[in-house]
Write a protein that holds these residues in place. Structure first.
Motif: not given
Length: 234
Positions: A133-134, A173-174, A184, A138, A186
């Motif tokens: 996920d990092d 996170l999203f 995202n 988008y 982050q």
């Protein structure tokens, strides 16, 4: 992409568990992926194992109807309630139960008897969601599909609408900021005032719709608070 994927197979039928494991091994051999496969004969066995070990499956191949204890749908609801990140592929000979089995982490359905190529296609699309996920900045809608943009500058076109996708992503996170974009948190670099646009780490500027403004601000505040607690151990 995850180097090792933990796959759980939960089915009260030994032959079905064996068949799914063989198909997973075939797929791994074809694609050079690494799978660790765990077998569960019931929902209770899976939950007992989860309580003893922190390594929950990344992906669960789950039978909808089991003879004893929780059904697959009840297990799905339990996992969602406890905010499990495990992705679920339902395996069933009862297609009519499909409408009852939709949930945040449900990625699709595999019909028994299992067709080999259909299984491989569904498994491939699901494993895409296990990308780190990092590295995802988008998602952008593209006519019934969606494109994933990575921090490396690369992008991939995948099947499925944003509506289908957002229900499977980690809401911590999203967040969907516009009908055409999921970001995202982050990778948020800055936001304009009064929150009309968000600039991502790759300097791409994305719009924030009025309809989604409240949920975006709430999600971003929650993410910042969580990051602060992690950083300072509080």
């Amino acid at each position: 992409m995850k180097d090792l994927v933990n796959i759980g197979i939960c089915d009260d039928d030994a032959a079905a568990r064996s068949e799914l494991a063989d198909l997973c091994r075939m797929y791994a051999s074809r694609t050079k992926r690494q799978f660790r496969i765990q077998f569960f004969t019931s929902a209770a066995e899976l939950l007992e194992q989860a309580a003893m070990s922190p390594g929950n499956p990344d992906l669960l191949l789950l039978d909808i109807e089991m003879e004893t204890g929780m059904s697959g749908i009840e297990l799905m609801e339990y996992l969602q309630l406890h905010r499990s990140s495990t992705l679920i592929l339902f395996v069933t000979s009862h297609g009519e139960l499909g409408p009852e089995a939709y949930g945040r982490n449900v990625c699709g359905f595999i019909t028994k008897p299992v067709d080999e190529e259909a299984f491989f296609a569904r498994l491939a699309s699901t494993l895409q969601l296990l990308n780190d996920d990092d590295n995802i900045v988008y998602f952008q809608a593209e006519r019934g599909y969606h494109r994933v943009y990575y921090s490396t500058g690369e992008s991939e076109l995948e099947t499925g609408s944003l509506k289908e996708l957002v229900s499977r992503l980690d809401p911590r996170l999203f967040v969907q900021c516009h009908k055409s974009y999921i970001i995202n948190l982050q990778h948020v670099q800055r936001y304009s005032r009064p929150w009309k646009e968000i600039t991502m780490d790759n300097n791409i500027v994305l719009p924030v719709s009025k309809r989604m403004l409240t949920s975006v601000k709430r999600a971003y505040a929650g993410y910042c608070a969580s990051s602060f607690r992690k950083r300072w151990g509080c």
